[in-house]
Design an enzyme around this catalytic site. Sequence first.
Site, PDB file in Angstrom:
ATOM      1  N   TYR A 166       2.843  17.505  -3.754  1.00 35.28           N
ATOM      2  CA  TYR A 166       2.330  16.319  -4.466  1.00 35.28           C
ATOM      3  C   TYR A 166       1.098  16.681  -5.300  1.00 35.28           C
ATOM      4  O   TYR A 166       1.083  16.483  -6.513  1.00 35.28           O
ATOM      5  CB  TYR A 166       2.009  15.242  -3.441  1.00 35.28           C
ATOM      6  CG  TYR A 166       1.606  13.910  -4.031  1.00 35.28           C
ATOM      7  CD1 TYR A 166       2.522  13.108  -4.688  1.00 35.28           C
ATOM      8  CD2 TYR A 166       0.300  13.442  -3.896  1.00 35.28           C
ATOM      9  CE1 TYR A 166       2.157  11.873  -5.211  1.00 35.28           C
ATOM     10  CE2 TYR A 166      -0.067  12.202  -4.407  1.00 35.28           C
ATOM     11  CZ  TYR A 166       0.856  11.415  -5.069  1.00 35.28           C
ATOM     12  OH  TYR A 166       0.489  10.190  -5.577  1.00 35.28           O
ATOM     13  N   GLY A 182       8.392  15.288 -23.717  1.00 37.21           N
ATOM     14  CA  GLY A 182       9.288  15.669 -24.812  1.00 37.21           C
ATOM     15  C   GLY A 182       9.792  14.433 -25.548  1.00 37.21           C
ATOM     16  O   GLY A 182       9.848  14.402 -26.784  1.00 37.21           O
ATOM     17  N   PHE A 223      14.585   6.116  -5.178  1.00 42.56           N
ATOM     18  CA  PHE A 223      14.286   6.945  -4.000  1.00 42.56           C
ATOM     19  C   PHE A 223      13.375   6.168  -3.049  1.00 42.56           C
ATOM     20  O   PHE A 223      13.694   5.994  -1.872  1.00 42.56           O
ATOM     21  CB  PHE A 223      13.656   8.285  -4.428  1.00 42.56           C
ATOM     22  CG  PHE A 223      13.170   9.102  -3.260  1.00 42.56           C
ATOM     23  CD1 PHE A 223      13.944   9.237  -2.111  1.00 42.56           C
ATOM     24  CD2 PHE A 223      11.937   9.738  -3.295  1.00 42.56           C
ATOM     25  CE1 PHE A 223      13.501   9.976  -1.013  1.00 42.56           C
ATOM     26  CE2 PHE A 223      11.488  10.472  -2.198  1.00 42.56           C
ATOM     27  CZ  PHE A 223      12.268  10.589  -1.058  1.00 42.56           C
ATOM     28  N   GLY A 283       9.244   0.687  -8.100  1.00 42.14           N
ATOM     29  CA  GLY A 283       8.362   0.998  -6.969  1.00 42.14           C
ATOM     30  C   GLY A 283       7.264  -0.041  -6.813  1.00 42.14           C
ATOM     31  O   GLY A 283       7.253  -1.069  -7.513  1.00 42.14           O
ATOM     32  N   LEU A 287       5.284   6.625 -14.058  1.00 47.56           N
ATOM     33  CA  LEU A 287       4.883   6.371 -12.663  1.00 47.56           C
ATOM     34  C   LEU A 287       5.862   6.963 -11.655  1.00 47.56           C
ATOM     35  O   LEU A 287       5.604   6.925 -10.453  1.00 47.56           O
ATOM     36  CB  LEU A 287       4.792   4.846 -12.425  1.00 47.56           C
ATOM     37  CG  LEU A 287       3.445   4.162 -12.683  1.00 47.56           C
ATOM     38  CD1 LEU A 287       2.948   4.409 -14.097  1.00 47.56           C
ATOM     39  CD2 LEU A 287       3.558   2.661 -12.431  1.00 47.56           C
ATOM     40  N   ASN A 299      15.146   5.902  -9.937  1.00 45.48           N
ATOM     41  CA  ASN A 299      16.288   6.462  -9.196  1.00 45.48           C
ATOM     42  C   ASN A 299      16.400   5.852  -7.800  1.00 45.48           C
ATOM     43  O   ASN A 299      17.227   6.292  -7.001  1.00 45.48           O
ATOM     44  CB  ASN A 299      16.201   7.995  -9.102  1.00 45.48           C
ATOM     45  CG  ASN A 299      15.084   8.447  -8.181  1.00 45.48           C
ATOM     46  OD1 ASN A 299      14.273   7.641  -7.740  1.00 45.48           O
ATOM     47  ND2 ASN A 299      15.038   9.735  -7.885  1.00 45.48           N
TER      48      ASN A 299
HETATM   49  P1  NAD Z   1       6.377   4.175  -4.954  1.00 42.51           P
HETATM   50  O1  NAD Z   1       6.975   5.250  -4.118  1.00 42.51           O
HETATM   51  O2  NAD Z   1       6.447   2.766  -4.467  1.00 42.51           O
HETATM   52  O3  NAD Z   1       7.002   4.204  -6.415  1.00 42.51           O
HETATM   53  C1  NAD Z   1       7.490   5.356  -7.051  1.00 42.51           C
HETATM   54  C2  NAD Z   1       8.760   4.981  -7.791  1.00 42.51           C
HETATM   55  O4  NAD Z   1       9.257   6.138  -8.473  1.00 42.51           O
HETATM   56  C3  NAD Z   1       9.867   4.512  -6.847  1.00 42.51           C
HETATM   57  O5  NAD Z   1      10.472   3.346  -7.359  1.00 42.51           O
HETATM   58  C4  NAD Z   1      10.855   5.675  -6.843  1.00 42.51           C
HETATM   59  O6  NAD Z   1      12.177   5.281  -6.560  1.00 42.51           O
HETATM   60  C5  NAD Z   1      10.669   6.238  -8.243  1.00 42.51           C
HETATM   61  N1  NAD Z   1      11.031   7.653  -8.364  1.00 42.51           N
HETATM   62  C6  NAD Z   1      10.673   8.687  -7.567  1.00 42.51           C
HETATM   63  N2  NAD Z   1      11.165   9.837  -8.035  1.00 42.51           N
HETATM   64  C7  NAD Z   1      11.873   9.529  -9.161  1.00 42.51           C
HETATM   65  C8  NAD Z   1      12.621  10.291 -10.090  1.00 42.51           C
HETATM   66  N3  NAD Z   1      12.771  11.617  -9.954  1.00 42.51           N
HETATM   67  N4  NAD Z   1      13.203   9.646 -11.136  1.00 42.51           N
HETATM   68  C9  NAD Z   1      13.075   8.301 -11.268  1.00 42.51           C
HETATM   69  N5  NAD Z   1      12.377   7.532 -10.416  1.00 42.51           N
HETATM   70  C10 NAD Z   1      11.788   8.134  -9.380  1.00 42.51           C
HETATM   71  O7  NAD Z   1       4.875   4.608  -5.212  1.00 42.51           O
HETATM   72  P2  NAD Z   1       3.691   3.826  -5.937  1.00 42.51           P
HETATM   73  O8  NAD Z   1       2.620   3.639  -4.952  1.00 42.51           O
HETATM   74  O9  NAD Z   1       4.198   2.670  -6.704  1.00 42.51           O
HETATM   75  O10 NAD Z   1       3.196   4.953  -6.948  1.00 42.51           O
HETATM   76  C11 NAD Z   1       3.517   4.938  -8.335  1.00 42.51           C
HETATM   77  C12 NAD Z   1       2.820   6.097  -9.021  1.00 42.51           C
HETATM   78  O11 NAD Z   1       1.411   5.997  -8.865  1.00 42.51           O
HETATM   79  C13 NAD Z   1       3.232   7.463  -8.471  1.00 42.51           C
HETATM   80  O12 NAD Z   1       3.335   8.365  -9.547  1.00 42.51           O
HETATM   81  C14 NAD Z   1       2.080   7.833  -7.577  1.00 42.51           C
HETATM   82  O13 NAD Z   1       1.928   9.222  -7.476  1.00 42.51           O
HETATM   83  C15 NAD Z   1       0.898   7.193  -8.308  1.00 42.51           C
HETATM   84  N6  NAD Z   1      -0.220   6.915  -7.392  1.00 42.51           N
HETATM   85  C16 NAD Z   1      -0.120   5.921  -6.452  1.00 42.51           C
HETATM   86  C17 NAD Z   1      -1.182   5.702  -5.582  1.00 42.51           C
HETATM   87  C18 NAD Z   1      -1.151   4.617  -4.554  1.00 42.51           C
HETATM   88  O14 NAD Z   1      -2.091   4.493  -3.773  1.00 42.51           O
HETATM   89  N7  NAD Z   1      -0.147   3.782  -4.479  1.00 42.51           N
HETATM   90  C19 NAD Z   1      -2.329   6.500  -5.675  1.00 42.51           C
HETATM   91  C20 NAD Z   1      -2.364   7.513  -6.616  1.00 42.51           C
HETATM   92  C21 NAD Z   1      -1.310   7.701  -7.490  1.00 42.51           C
END
Ligand code: NAD
Length: 313
Positions: free
Chosen positions: A144, A101, A35, A11, A72, A33
Amino acid sequence: MKKILVTGGAGFIGSHLCERLLNEGHEVICLDNYFTGTKQNIIHLLKNPYFELVRHDITMPYYIEVDEIYNLACPASPIHYQYNAIKTIKTSVMGSINMLGLAKRIKAKILQASTSEVYGDPEIHPQTEDYWGNCNPIGPRSCYDEGKRCAESLFINYHQQNNVRIKIARIFNTYGPKMSMNDGRVVSNFIVQALKNENITIFGDGKQTRSFQYVDDLIEALIRLMNTDDNITMPINIGNPEEYTMLGLAHKIIDLTGSKSKISYLPPPEDDPVQRQPDISLAKKLLNHWEPKTQLKDGLIKTIEYFKNELKL
Ligand code: NAD
Ligand code: UDP
């Protein structure tokens, strides 16, 4: 050299983290995965023999031996996390249980990417970590917010009951290269609209605020947090306290791109938080005087360059 698992590593944030950890000489296993992430984000890392890519969904158990886990995996943009709300909750809750776990069994240290969304539509400003939040448990953002709140609870309970070494980062709005173009978040939307000279879509009156952090500043903080002493287990805000209205952000992006775009106002999304700004005193104190270094203008210029390339402009 440590062996490190990054879930959600393909991501936006995860791909930057994988790259940085590899550059520091660690072995990195990126689990995703796909997504919302893409192979494109980490394709340049595949030639590194210390990088491994695994297609896996964290709602299923996963077995590996590592020293550290950065959890993440979770869609972060409202349109993506609302697309399959139940799956989003499963990812935060069952995914965290699986990763905790794993951490428990192999005695790994584990960091949770939590979020400023745990504060919901906050009644105190700026938000400090001791604020319990104002979330609608049955609203469209609840899959969320509440998923992430439950994940925090799981983390703290695995620590207290099973001595798992945990870290919780409450991440505020972060932007930068490798955000997905159709991600729906405000910075990527506005930049892509401005570059295409299309209308800039402001939801509501544009007076709502957010505080935007450049991705490099976040990555630095996450790594410092992972390396803190084991007694640091409380959630810590990670963000840039400079606060902007969405209208202000739109004008900044129009200026920086030299765009001909006009602003169009659309109805506000339900439960859209009105204001958001992190109090980062705790992060400064515990993360070796960490503070964000990138000004919004500089970060936006780098992000605009990235989207120009993506759009082949
Ligand atoms: P993103 O959507 O680009 O990345 C999330 C990644 O997780 C993606 O590659 C997706 O394919 C993968 N993913 C989703 N569900 C999955 C699953 N069940 N199993 C395996 N992989 C899975 O989002 P991001 O901005 O890179 O965010 C990363 C993390 O940081 C997230 O947990 C998000 O909640 C947290 N976060 C981000 C922000 C922001 O502003 N970008 C702010 C607060 C928190
Ligand atoms: N927003 C907007 N236009 C867009 C996308 C988002 O005005 O095209 C607004 C949205 O309503 C919110 C803010 O920008 O008030 C930040 O939205 P984003 O989805 O980026 O993050 P979050 O709401 O999760 O903080």
